[in-house]
Design an enzyme around this catalytic site. Structure first.
Site, short mmCIF file in Angstrom:
data_model
loop_
_atom_site.label_atom_id
_atom_site.label_comp_id
_atom_site.label_asym_id
_atom_site.label_seq_id
_atom_site.Cartn_x
_atom_site.Cartn_y
_atom_site.Cartn_z
N SER A 114 0.81 -1.15 0.04
CA SER A 114 -0.18 0.03 0.08
C SER A 114 0.85 1.24 -0.04
O SER A 114 1.43 1.63 -0.94
CB SER A 114 -0.80 -0.17 1.08
OG SER A 114 -1.90 1.02 1.06
N HIS A 115 0.83 1.84 1.00
CA HIS A 115 1.36 3.28 1.02
C HIS A 115 2.72 3.32 1.71
O HIS A 115 3.52 4.38 1.74
CB HIS A 115 0.60 4.39 2.07
CG HIS A 115 0.17 3.78 3.39
ND1 HIS A 115 -0.53 2.59 3.50
CD2 HIS A 115 0.71 3.93 4.60
CE1 HIS A 115 -0.75 2.38 4.85
NE2 HIS A 115 0.01 3.07 5.33
N ASP A 279 -2.26 6.86 -3.27
CA ASP A 279 -0.81 6.19 -2.76
C ASP A 279 -0.40 4.99 -3.71
O ASP A 279 -0.63 4.98 -5.00
CB ASP A 279 -1.29 5.69 -1.35
CG ASP A 279 -2.34 4.60 -1.54
OD1 ASP A 279 -3.09 4.43 -2.45
OD2 ASP A 279 -2.38 3.64 -0.55
N ASP A 281 -0.80 1.89 -4.23
CA ASP A 281 -1.46 0.83 -4.60
C ASP A 281 -3.03 1.33 -4.89
O ASP A 281 -3.57 0.58 -5.62
CB ASP A 281 -1.75 -0.38 -3.68
CG ASP A 281 -2.65 0.00 -2.65
OD1 ASP A 281 -2.73 0.99 -2.14
OD2 ASP A 281 -3.52 -0.81 -2.31
N ASP A 283 -5.37 3.03 -3.31
CA ASP A 283 -6.66 3.04 -2.58
C ASP A 283 -6.79 4.20 -1.87
O ASP A 283 -8.05 4.26 -1.29
CB ASP A 283 -6.94 1.48 -1.69
CG ASP A 283 -5.89 1.35 -0.81
OD1 ASP A 283 -4.80 2.38 -0.67
OD2 ASP A 283 -5.93 0.59 -0.12
N ARG A 284 -6.06 4.98 -1.53
CA ARG A 284 -5.90 5.95 -0.69
C ARG A 284 -6.07 7.33 -1.47
O ARG A 284 -5.49 7.41 -2.75
CB ARG A 284 -4.83 6.34 0.40
CG ARG A 284 -4.94 5.14 1.30
CD ARG A 284 -3.87 5.29 2.31
NE ARG A 284 -3.71 4.37 3.43
CZ ARG A 284 -3.30 4.37 4.55
NH1 ARG A 284 -2.56 5.44 5.02
NH2 ARG A 284 -3.57 3.27 5.46
N THR A 348 -11.42 -0.06 12.19
CA THR A 348 -10.65 0.27 11.18
C THR A 348 -10.25 -1.09 10.15
O THR A 348 -10.07 -2.24 10.98
CB THR A 348 -9.20 0.64 11.64
OG1 THR A 348 -9.63 2.04 12.06
CG2 THR A 348 -8.33 0.76 10.25
N SER A 369 -7.95 7.72 7.40
CA SER A 369 -6.68 7.22 6.94
C SER A 369 -6.54 7.54 5.47
O SER A 369 -5.87 6.71 4.64
CB SER A 369 -6.26 6.03 7.27
OG SER A 369 -7.26 4.98 7.06
N LYS A 380 -11.33 0.44 -0.85
CA LYS A 380 -11.29 1.98 -0.66
C LYS A 380 -10.72 2.35 -2.04
O LYS A 380 -10.09 1.50 -2.58
CB LYS A 380 -10.63 2.54 0.30
CG LYS A 380 -9.30 2.11 0.83
CD LYS A 380 -8.85 2.74 1.75
CE LYS A 380 -7.70 2.09 2.35
NZ LYS A 380 -7.72 1.13 3.35
#
Length: 554
Positions: A114-115, A279, A281, A283-284, A348, A369, A380
Site C-alpha cells: 500500500s502506502h 498512494d 496501490d 486505494d487512498r 478500522t 486514513s 477503498k
C-alpha cells in the site's frame, strides 16, 4: 504445454499472520529461502486452489517480478484454472477488486504494501481478496496463518518464465494465464459511475481552473494519465509523477500533507485550484485546493451530501446507508441523520464495510486514513474519490459559478457545523512501550476511573476499548481502539496500527465539534490545541514511546 510438478521440502517461518491488509514485511524478509513460497502455498491451500480463477497484480514495487513467477509455478502445481494478470503485474487495488467482481473470479492475490515505501531495503506485501472483491475475512486469514505454522512442503511446477509485458493468453497444462491491459476495465467502470461529459463541460467553461494529480510514482499513474489527460482532455501538465517505479522514486507513497509535499508546494506556489494524490496501490487519496485541505473525514461527508445530486450512479441506485471507521470524525453521522440514512461505526479495516455493502446497507464509506469509497467495489478507491470531487465541483459551479474547494468546505460547515479533527502518527516506536501505554489506559477503563473526571476543560462522559458487533454476520471484534468521549462530544482515540512492517505505529486522534460559524475558518491545530494537550497528558505518550513530536500530523 505440459509440465512436471516437484515436491520441495520447506520449514515454517514464525509471524506469517496476515494483518488487516495482508502480510507486510521488509523485502529482505520475503527474500529468505521459501518465505514467499510458503505464504503463497498457504493461500492456495486455504482457498482451495483446484479449478480456481485468480486475479493477480500489484503496485509495481520492488520484488514484484520475482513473486509473479512464484505465483505462476505454485498455481500451476496447485491446479489453478486461470490467472488474470495486469500487464507488467500492474493493477491498482480497486481495479483488482473490480476485476474479481466483474469476472466472477474465485479471488485475487494482490502484491502491495500500500502506502509503505518500496525498494530493496523497504517493504513488500501479499494480500488475498475473496470473491466479492474485498479483503479476506479473519476466518480465511486465520486459516492461511494456521497453514503457515505447519507447512512442510511446496508443490512447484516446472514452467518457463512468463513475460508479463505482452498482452494475451498463454497456457501451461490446465493453467491459462490471461495478461490484460491494467487500466481498461477500471476506466469503463468509472465512466459508468460518473458523468464525464459534465466534468469536461466544467473544465471547458472554466478555462482558468487548474488541476494537478500526483501519482506519487505508484500504481495510479497510468490510470490518472488515462482518466484526466486522455478521457477528460486536460493538459499533460495536469498530472505529475505518473510512472510507476519500484521504489516510488525514493518517496513515501502516502498521500498526506507530509509525504505529498511536492504536490502541496506546487498547489500553494502556483495557485492551483484543485490538487489530488493517490498512494502506492491506489486505494487512498488526498484532496486539496487553493488555501484548502480537505480532511478525509470531511471528504466522505461532503461526497455523501452531494452523492445523489452530483453522481449519476447514486441517482440511479440510491444511497442505502453510510459508514465510517471508528476513529474517523463524526461529520458523516451528521449527514446521515439529516438525510434519514442508516449509518455505522466500524473498526478500522475495509472488510467491515464489505459486509455492510454485500447486505445492501452501505453505499458510501470512509476512513480517516485517507480512504474513501462506495459499493462499486469492495476496496477503498483513491481515483473514485478524485472523480467524485470533480463531479461535485462541476455540480456546484452550475448554480454558484466560481465556487472553489474552500467554498464547498465552508458551505458544508454552514449546514452541519464543523468537526475539527486531527491525527498524530508516531511511526516505528518501540512495540513494548506502545503496548504498555495501551495496557495502562485499558486498566483505567476497566476500573472505571475516567468517567466523570474533568481533564482541563473536558469532562469524561464515556471511556471504552471499542468493540464492534457486526450486524450482518454476528461476529465480534474487540479491543479495536481506546475511546475517551467527553460531555461536549469531543473525542480522543488511541490505537496501534497493524499496517507497518517493523515496530509499532501509535495513532492518536482528536476531535472537537463546533456549531459556531465564527470558528469555521479557524486553523485546525489551534482549534484542537487544548484537547491535544489533554490527550498527550492522559496517554503519557512521551513517557512510554520517548517521542516528543509525531512523525506525521494530518
Amino acid at each position: 504445454m505440459a509440465f512436471r510438478i516437484q515436491t520441495v521440502s520447506t520449514k515454517p517461518y514464525e509471524g506469517q499472520k496476515p494483518g488487516t491488509s495482508g502480510l507486510r514485511k521488509k523485502v529482505t524478509v520475503f527474500q529468505q529461502e521459501n518465505y514467499t513460497e510458503n505464504f503463497i502455498q498457504a493461500i492456495l491451500n486455504a482457498i482451495p486452489a483446484q479449478g480456481a480463477t485468480l486475479v493477480v497484480g500489484g503496485d509495481g514495487r520492488y520484488y514484484i517480478d520475482e513473486v509473479l513467477q512464484i505465483i505462476v509455478k505454485l498455481s500451476a502445481a496447485a491446479g489453478v484454472s486461470k490467472l488474470i494478470v495486469g500487464r507488467n503485474g500492474i493493477l491498482s487495488t480497486p481495479a483488482a477488486s473490480n476485476l474479481i467482481r466483474k469476472l466472477k473470479a474465485t479471488g485475487g492475490i494482490l502484491l502491495t504494501a500500500s502506502h509503505n515505501p518500496g525498494g530493496p531495503e523497504n517493504d513488500f506485501g501479499i494480500k488475498y481478496n475473496i470473491h466479492n472483491g474485498g479483503p479476506a475475512p479473519e476466518s480465511i486469514t486465520n486459516k492461511i496463518y494456521e497453514i503457515t505454522k505447519t507447512i512442510s512442503e511446496l508443490k512447484v511446477a516446472d514452467v518457463p518464465k512468463v513475460d508479463f509485458s505482452i498482452i494475451g493468453a498463454q497456457a501451461f497444462g490446465n493453467l491459462q494465464i490471461d495478461i490484460i491491459d491494467s487500466v481498461d476495465a477500471y476506466v469503463d467502470l468509472m465512466k459508468s459511475i460518473f458523468d464525464f461529459d459534465a466534468i469536461k463541460a466544467f473544465f471547458e467553461s472554466n478555462k482558468n481552473f487548474t488541476m494537478l494529480f500526483d501519482g506519487m510514482n505508484g500504481v495510479t499513474g497510468p490510470y490518472g494519465q488515462r482518466l484526466f489527460v486522455e478521457e477528460l482532455g486536460l493538459p499533460q501538465s495536469s498530472v505529475m509523477r505518473c510512472t510507476p517505479l519500484p521504489d516510488f522514486g525514493g518517496g513515501h507513497p502516502d498521500p498526506n500533507l507530509t509525504y505529498a509535499h511536492d504536490l502541496v508546494e506546487r498547489v500553494n506556489k502556483e495557485g492551483i485550484d484543485f490538487g489530488a494524490a493517490s498512494d502506492g496501490d491506489g486505494d487512498r487519496n488526498m484532496i486539496i485546493g487553493k488555501g484548502a485541505f480537505v480532511t478525509p473525514s470531511d471528504s466522505v461527508a461532503i461526497i455523501a451530501h452531494y452523492a445523489k445530486e452530483a453522481i449519476p450512479y447514486f441517482r440511479t441506485n440510491g444511497v442505502n446507508g453510510l459508514a465510517r471507521s471508528m476513529p474517523t470524525s463524526q461529520a458523516l453521522d451528521l449527514v446521515a441523520k439529516k438525510q434519514g440514512l442508516e449509518y455505522f461505526e466500524v473498526p478500522t479495516g475495509w472488510k467491515f464495510f464489505g459486509n455492510l455493502m454485500d447486505a445492501g446497507r452501505c453505499s458510501i464509506c470512509g476512513e480517516e486514513s485517507f480512504g474513501t469509497g462506495s459499493d462499486h467495489v469492495r476496496e477503498k478507491d483513491g481515483l473514485w474519490a478524485v472523480l467524485a470531487w470533480l463531479s461535485i465541483l462541476a455540480h456546484v459551479n452550475k448554480t454558484k459559478p466560481g465556487s472553489s474547494v474552500h467554498d464547498i468546505l465552508q458551505s458544508h460547515y454552514q449546514i452541519y457545523g464543523r468537526n475539527f479533527f486531527s491525527r498524530y502518527d508516531y511511526e516505528e516506536v518501540d512495540s513494548k512501550g506502545a503496548d504498555e501505554m495501551v495496557a495502562r489506559l485499558r486498566g483505567l477503563i476497566e476500573t472505571n476511573e475516567l468517567v466523570g473526571k474533568t481533564l482541563d476543560a473536558y469532562t469524561v462522559a464515556k471511556a471504552d476499548d471499542f468493540t464492534y458487533n457486526d450486524p450482518i454476520d454476528g461476529s465480534v471484534s474487540a479491543k479495536q481502539g481506546i475511546r475517551v468521549i467527553f460531555e461536549d462530544g469531543s473525542r480522543i482515540v488511541i490505537r496501534l496500527s497493524g499496517t507497518g512492517s517493523s515496530g509499532a505505529t501509535v495513532r492518536l486522534y482528536v476531535e472537537k465539534y463546533s456549531n459556531d460559524p465564527s470558528e469555521y475558518v479557524q486553523d485546525t491545530q489551534k482549534a484542537l490545541q487544548s484537547i491535544i494537550d489533554v490527550a498527550l497528558d492522559l496517554s503519557q505518550l512521551t513517557k512510554y514511546t520517548g517521542r516528543t513530536e509525531p512523525t506525521v500530523i494530518t
